[in-house]
Design a protein around this motif. Structure first.
Motif, PDB file in Angstrom:
ATOM      1  N   HIS A  39       0.807  -1.213   0.000  1.00 63.00           N
ATOM      2  CA  HIS A  39       0.000   0.000   0.000  1.00 63.00           C
ATOM      3  C   HIS A  39       0.845   1.270   0.000  1.00 63.00           C
ATOM      4  CE1 HIS A  39      -3.285  -2.597   2.137  1.00 63.00           C
ATOM      5  NE2 HIS A  39      -3.081  -2.951   0.894  1.00 63.00           N
ATOM      6  N   LEU A  40       2.164   1.103   0.009  1.00 61.81           N
ATOM      7  CA  LEU A  40       3.045   2.262  -0.030  1.00 61.81           C
ATOM      8  C   LEU A  40       3.088   2.854  -1.439  1.00 61.81           C
ATOM      9  CD1 LEU A  40       5.968   0.823   2.104  1.00 61.81           C
ATOM     10  CD2 LEU A  40       4.371   2.633   2.793  1.00 61.81           C
ATOM     11  N   PRO A  41       3.429   4.133  -1.565  1.00 68.72           N
ATOM     12  CA  PRO A  41       3.557   4.731  -2.900  1.00 68.72           C
ATOM     13  C   PRO A  41       4.560   3.966  -3.758  1.00 68.72           C
ATOM     14  CG  PRO A  41       3.607   6.429  -1.205  1.00 68.72           C
ATOM     15  CD  PRO A  41       3.652   5.119  -0.482  1.00 68.72           C
ATOM     16  N   ASN A  42       4.285   3.908  -5.034  1.00 67.79           N
ATOM     17  CA  ASN A  42       5.181   3.216  -5.953  1.00 67.79           C
ATOM     18  C   ASN A  42       6.600   3.772  -5.837  1.00 67.79           C
ATOM     19  OD1 ASN A  42       3.139   1.602  -6.983  1.00 67.79           O
ATOM     20  ND2 ASN A  42       2.643   3.033  -8.635  1.00 67.79           N
ATOM     21  N   GLY A  43       7.556   2.855  -5.805  1.00 66.90           N
ATOM     22  CA  GLY A  43       8.955   3.266  -5.759  1.00 66.90           C
ATOM     23  C   GLY A  43       9.500   3.506  -4.376  1.00 66.90           C
ATOM     24  N   THR A  44       8.677   3.306  -3.319  1.00 71.34           N
ATOM     25  CA  THR A  44       9.174   3.511  -1.957  1.00 71.34           C
ATOM     26  C   THR A  44      10.299   2.521  -1.659  1.00 71.34           C
ATOM     27  OG1 THR A  44       7.013   4.280  -1.168  1.00 71.34           O
ATOM     28  CG2 THR A  44       8.566   3.504   0.488  1.00 71.34           C
ATOM     29  N   ARG A  60      16.492   3.248   5.122  1.00 75.66           N
ATOM     30  CA  ARG A  60      15.370   2.886   4.253  1.00 75.66           C
ATOM     31  C   ARG A  60      14.100   2.889   5.090  1.00 75.66           C
ATOM     32  NH1 ARG A  60      16.969  -2.761   1.845  1.00 75.66           N
ATOM     33  NH2 ARG A  60      15.183  -2.371   0.465  1.00 75.66           N
ATOM     34  N   PHE A  61      12.944   3.071   4.437  1.00 81.38           N
ATOM     35  CA  PHE A  61      11.669   3.178   5.139  1.00 81.38           C
ATOM     36  C   PHE A  61      11.355   1.851   5.829  1.00 81.38           C
ATOM     37  CE2 PHE A  61       6.916   3.320   5.165  1.00 81.38           C
ATOM     38  CZ  PHE A  61       6.772   4.474   5.920  1.00 81.38           C
ATOM     39  N   PRO A  62      11.335   1.815   7.182  1.00 79.58           N
ATOM     40  CA  PRO A  62      11.170   0.550   7.892  1.00 79.58           C
ATOM     41  C   PRO A  62       9.694   0.182   8.052  1.00 79.58           C
ATOM     42  CG  PRO A  62      11.659   2.300   9.444  1.00 79.58           C
ATOM     43  CD  PRO A  62      11.610   2.948   8.091  1.00 79.58           C
ATOM     44  N   VAL A  63       9.381  -1.071   7.744  1.00 77.89           N
ATOM     45  CA  VAL A  63       7.996  -1.538   7.727  1.00 77.89           C
ATOM     46  C   VAL A  63       7.849  -2.782   8.591  1.00 77.89           C
ATOM     47  CG1 VAL A  63       6.136  -2.464   6.293  1.00 77.89           C
ATOM     48  CG2 VAL A  63       7.587  -0.617   5.410  1.00 77.89           C
ATOM     49  N   LEU A  64       6.937  -2.724   9.562  1.00 81.87           N
ATOM     50  CA  LEU A  64       6.491  -3.924  10.266  1.00 81.87           C
ATOM     51  C   LEU A  64       5.313  -4.450   9.456  1.00 81.87           C
ATOM     52  CD1 LEU A  64       6.952  -5.697  12.778  1.00 81.87           C
ATOM     53  CD2 LEU A  64       5.271  -4.285  13.973  1.00 81.87           C
ATOM     54  N   ALA A  65       5.566  -5.453   8.638  1.00 79.74           N
ATOM     55  CA  ALA A  65       4.640  -5.809   7.565  1.00 79.74           C
ATOM     56  C   ALA A  65       3.450  -6.609   8.061  1.00 79.74           C
ATOM     57  CB  ALA A  65       5.387  -6.602   6.493  1.00 79.74           C
ATOM     58  N   GLN A  66       2.278  -6.250   7.509  1.00 74.36           N
ATOM     59  CA  GLN A  66       1.050  -6.989   7.721  1.00 74.36           C
ATOM     60  C   GLN A  66       0.389  -7.222   6.363  1.00 74.36           C
ATOM     61  OE1 GLN A  66      -1.093  -4.476  10.558  1.00 74.36           O
ATOM     62  NE2 GLN A  66      -0.287  -5.686  12.238  1.00 74.36           N
ATOM     63  N   ASN A  67      -0.365  -8.301   6.269  1.00 74.25           N
ATOM     64  CA  ASN A  67      -1.054  -8.630   5.022  1.00 74.25           C
ATOM     65  C   ASN A  67      -2.532  -8.293   5.163  1.00 74.25           C
ATOM     66  OD1 ASN A  67      -2.213  -9.716   2.743  1.00 74.25           O
ATOM     67  ND2 ASN A  67      -1.140 -11.674   2.868  1.00 74.25           N
ATOM     68  N   TYR A  68      -2.983  -7.280   4.429  1.00 69.27           N
ATOM     69  CA  TYR A  68      -4.363  -6.840   4.541  1.00 69.27           C
ATOM     70  C   TYR A  68      -5.298  -7.523   3.560  1.00 69.27           C
ATOM     71  CZ  TYR A  68      -2.889  -2.845   7.391  1.00 69.27           C
ATOM     72  OH  TYR A  68      -2.396  -2.043   8.367  1.00 69.27           O
ATOM     73  N   GLY A  69      -4.738  -8.256   2.594  1.00 70.66           N
ATOM     74  CA  GLY A  69      -5.591  -8.851   1.571  1.00 70.66           C
ATOM     75  C   GLY A  69      -5.516  -8.051   0.282  1.00 70.66           C
ATOM     76  N   PRO A  70      -6.624  -7.501  -0.197  1.00 71.50           N
ATOM     77  CA  PRO A  70      -6.625  -6.824  -1.490  1.00 71.50           C
ATOM     78  C   PRO A  70      -5.834  -5.517  -1.456  1.00 71.50           C
ATOM     79  CG  PRO A  70      -8.742  -6.517  -0.388  1.00 71.50           C
ATOM     80  CD  PRO A  70      -7.973  -7.518   0.421  1.00 71.50           C
ATOM     81  N   ALA A  71      -5.339  -5.115  -2.610  1.00 73.08           N
ATOM     82  CA  ALA A  71      -4.671  -3.822  -2.747  1.00 73.08           C
ATOM     83  C   ALA A  71      -5.724  -2.719  -2.831  1.00 73.08           C
ATOM     84  CB  ALA A  71      -3.800  -3.816  -3.995  1.00 73.08           C
ATOM     85  N   PRO A  72      -5.453  -1.554  -2.255  1.00 73.42           N
ATOM     86  CA  PRO A  72      -6.440  -0.476  -2.280  1.00 73.42           C
ATOM     87  C   PRO A  72      -6.442   0.281  -3.603  1.00 73.42           C
ATOM     88  CG  PRO A  72      -4.490   0.267  -1.141  1.00 73.42           C
ATOM     89  CD  PRO A  72      -4.247  -1.181  -1.502  1.00 73.42           C
TER      90      PRO A  72
END
Length: 319
Positions: A39-44, A60-72
Motif C-alpha cells: 500500500h506504499l507509494p510506488n517506488g518507496t 530505508r523506510f522501515p515496515v512492520l509488515a502486515q497482510n491486509y488482503g486486497p490492494a487499495p
C-alpha cells in the motif's frame, strides 16, 4: 527513541505522508511504519523489520509488515481492508504498552469502512485507543506552536452540548488535561484557561446560566485541589496573541469553539494528541483526503509535527 506510524486508511493519504515524513525526519527521529507494504507509494525504498525489539533501520523506510488482503484503490475506501487497519492500531498500541516503542502516531482512518468491514464499535480512533489502553476517559487536545486547545464535548450537535456538559465531565476533562500537561509536556504548574459556554461567558446570567450554575463551581472546586484555572472567560477574547501568552492550554466547551482558532492559526501544522492514555499517541489533524490520494500532492506537515510532538512527549515522560 522510535515512534510507530499506524497505516490508517490505505486508500487515503496516510501511506504517502508517512513516507514523506520519514524522508524529512531521516536521521532526526527513527520511525516504524505498521501496515501492508503493497500500500506504499510506488517506488518507496522500504525494508521489512522482522523484530521490532531490535535496531530500526534509518536508511530505508522501515515496515512492520502486515497482510491486509486486497490492494487499495486510491481515493476509494474498501471495507475488506478494515481488519488490517484495526490490527495495525492494535499492534502499535501493544508495542507501546510493552515499551518496545516510545509512542504511536496514527494516520487518519475512515470510520465508515471500518464499521462496514469489521463492525467497528467505536466512534473513532480516540475511543478505541482508550479501550486498548484500559482507561475509561481520555481527552482530545489539538496543539501547534501557537496554541493548545481541548474541547470538553466533541463530535455532538450544538443542541446537545448543554445537556452533555455535566460537572463530572468538565471536572474530569480538566484533571486529565492538567495531569497530561505535567507528565507529557513538562509543565509543573500548567495554566489552564477555561471558556464559558455562552457569549460573553453568560454576562452574569444575562446570556445564560451555565457559567454561574455549573462552570464556576467546578473551577472553584478544582482550584481547591491546586489546579491553576483561569475563567470562565468569553471565548471571543481568548485567542488573540496577548491573551494566549497568559495560559498553556485553552479548555473549551464544544468542538468548534476550540478547533476554529487553532485551525486558523496553523491549519497545516496542528497535531491531535490524546491525553490520559498509558502510552503516547499523536495524529495529524486532518482526514484521509481521498480527493488527492495517490496523486503525490499530500502535505506531510501535520504528520511531521505529530511525530516530533510524540518524541517530545516521550522524552518528557522519561525525565
Amino acid at each position: 527513541m522510535t515512534i510507530a506510524i499506524t497505516c490508517g486508511e490505505p486508500a487515503g493519504i496516510g501511506p504517502e505522508i508517512a513516507v514523506k515524513a520519514f524522508s524529512a525526519l531521516r536521521g532526526e527521529l527513527p520511525v516504524l511504519w505498521i501496515g501492508d507494504p503493497r500500500h506504499l507509494p510506488n517506488g518507496t525504498d522500504f525494508v521489512v523489520v522482522d523484530d521490532p525489539t531490535g535496531p530500526i533501520p534509518t536508511d530505508r523506510f522501515p515496515v512492520l509488515a502486515q497482510n491486509y488482503g486486497p490492494a487499495p484503490r486510491p481515493g476509494v475506501a474498501d471495507p475488506a481492508l478494515a481488519h488490517g487497519v484495526i490490527a495495525a492500531i492494535e499492534t502499535g498500541s501493544q508495542l507501546a504498552l510493552r515499551g518496545v516503542i516510545d509512542g504511536i502516531c496514527t494516520a487518519p482512518i475512515h470510520k465508515a469502512a471500518l464499521v462496514k468491514g469489521a463492525g467497528f464499535p467505536y466512534p473513532g480512533h480516540t475511543e478505541f485507543l482508550a479501550a486498548l489502553g484500559g482507561v475509561d476517559q481520555v481527552v482530545m487536545m489539538l496543539a501547534c506552536d501557537a496554541l493548545r486547545v481541548v474541547p470538553v464535548t466533541i463530535h455532538i450537535a450544538i443542541t446537545d452540548v448543554p445537556r452533555r456538559l455535566t460537572p463530572e465531565l468538565l471536572a474530569q476533562t480538566l484533571r486529565i488535561t492538567h495531569a497530561g500537561l505535567q507528565r507529557d509536556f513538562g509543565l509543573a504548574e500548567p495554566r489552564i484557561a477555561v471558556a464559558g459556554l455562552n457569549p460573553h461567558a453568560g454576562e452574569e446570567g444575562l446570556m445564560g446560566h451555565e457559567e454561574i450554575d455549573m462552570i464556576r463551581p467546578v473551577l472553584d472546586e478544582l482550584r481547591g485541589e491546586g489546579l491553576n484555572l483561569i475563567g470562565p472567560l468569553p471565548a471571543d477574547t481568548m485567542f488573540h496573541a496577548g491573551a494566549r501568552r497568559g495560559y498553556d492550554v485553552a479548555v473549551c466547551m464544544y468542538h468548534d469553539q476550540a478547533l476554529i482558532p487553532i485551525k486558523t492559526l496553523d491549519f497545516a501544522g496542528g497535531v491531535n494528541v490524546t491525553l490520559g492514555l498509558p502510552f503516547i499517541r499523536t495524529s495529524p489533524d486532518h482526514g484521509t483526503a481521498f480527493d488527492i490520494a495517490g496523486k503525490g500532492m499530500a502535505d506531510p506537515s501535520s504528520m511531521i509535527a505529530a511525530l516530533r510532538m510524540a518524541a517530545q512527549m516521550a522524552a518528557a515522560r522519561k525525565v
